[in-house]
Design an enzyme around this catalytic site. Sequence first.
Site, PDB file in Angstrom:
ATOM      1  N   HIS A 294      38.719  31.108  38.499  1.00 35.69           N
ATOM      2  CA  HIS A 294      39.932  30.578  39.129  1.00 35.69           C
ATOM      3  C   HIS A 294      40.488  31.635  40.067  1.00 35.69           C
ATOM      4  CE1 HIS A 294      40.619  26.816  36.973  1.00 35.69           C
ATOM      5  NE2 HIS A 294      40.187  27.426  35.874  1.00 35.69           N
TER       6      HIS A 294
ATOM      7  N   HIS B  56      37.210  32.087  32.964  1.00 33.12           N
ATOM      8  CA  HIS B  56      37.564  31.749  31.581  1.00 33.12           C
ATOM      9  C   HIS B  56      36.765  30.535  31.107  1.00 33.12           C
ATOM     10  CE1 HIS B  56      40.969  28.510  32.193  1.00 33.12           C
ATOM     11  NE2 HIS B  56      39.905  28.256  32.883  1.00 33.12           N
TER      12      HIS B  56
ATOM     13  N   CYS C 246      36.975  22.927  32.493  1.00 34.19           N
ATOM     14  CA  CYS C 246      37.357  24.235  31.937  1.00 34.19           C
ATOM     15  C   CYS C 246      36.627  24.532  30.627  1.00 34.19           C
ATOM     16  CB  CYS C 246      38.864  24.334  31.759  1.00 34.19           C
ATOM     17  SG  CYS C 246      39.735  24.734  33.299  1.00 34.19           S
TER      18      CYS C 246
ATOM     19  N   HIS D 297      33.815  29.776  34.255  1.00 36.83           N
ATOM     20  CA  HIS D 297      34.026  29.412  35.653  1.00 36.83           C
ATOM     21  C   HIS D 297      35.226  30.201  36.141  1.00 36.83           C
ATOM     22  CE1 HIS D 297      36.637  26.913  33.254  1.00 36.83           C
ATOM     23  NE2 HIS D 297      37.479  26.988  34.255  1.00 36.83           N
TER      24      HIS D 297
ATOM     25  N   ASP E  48      41.827  41.318  37.313  1.00 36.61           N
ATOM     26  CA  ASP E  48      41.049  40.881  38.478  1.00 36.61           C
ATOM     27  C   ASP E  48      39.550  41.041  38.217  1.00 36.61           C
ATOM     28  OD1 ASP E  48      40.707  39.898  41.109  1.00 36.61           O
ATOM     29  OD2 ASP E  48      40.486  41.940  41.879  1.00 36.61           O
ATOM     30  N   HIS E  49      38.805  39.977  38.504  1.00 40.74           N
ATOM     31  CA  HIS E  49      37.356  39.935  38.322  1.00 40.74           C
ATOM     32  C   HIS E  49      36.939  40.166  36.876  1.00 40.74           C
ATOM     33  CE1 HIS E  49      37.376  39.829  42.656  1.00 40.74           C
ATOM     34  NE2 HIS E  49      36.099  39.530  42.638  1.00 40.74           N
TER      35      HIS E  49
ATOM     36  N   GLU F  62      47.101  28.398  38.575  1.00 44.44           N
ATOM     37  CA  GLU F  62      45.668  28.456  38.259  1.00 44.44           C
ATOM     38  C   GLU F  62      44.861  27.784  39.368  1.00 44.44           C
ATOM     39  OE1 GLU F  62      43.554  27.743  34.109  1.00 44.44           O
ATOM     40  OE2 GLU F  62      43.802  25.854  35.185  1.00 44.44           O
TER      41      GLU F  62
HETATM   42 NI    NI Z   1      39.550  26.604  34.111  1.00 42.67          NI
END
Ligand code: NI
Length: 136
Positions: A42, A15, A34, A40, A80-81, A125
Amino acid sequence: MIATICRKAHFNAAHRLHNPKWSDEKNRAVFGKCNSPNYHGHNFDLEVRIRGEVNPDTGFVMDLAVLGKVIKDEIESRFDHKNLNEDCPEFEGILPSTEYFVKIIYDILKPKLDSGQKLHITLFETQKNAAEYGDW
Ligand code: NI
């Protein structure tokens, strides 16, 4: 008898937190890493809690294998992914923060429960940071 069951799941997603109403400088100051322009990842840890009456015929609030499949089909396969900003229409027009994400997961799973069952979601997260949303 009322009891609470918990099923854990894990998925990875990318995100970027960026508020288009603000300058780049303010975005960097508020969101830090972020706000990284190229996104990037998580490693999200999900905890789904269901509270309800124990069925005397099974001893279960809900079959945890069934719950595991619902989480896999409805949440893991969806997120996911994925890049939450770019790939997921659920985040259209809202920031992909953990707070909004946990509410999105609640709204997807709540209709899958029996009436009378309560739902509480915890989404980590990072190992240290989590958000919670639920109806108790
Ligand atoms: Ni983040």
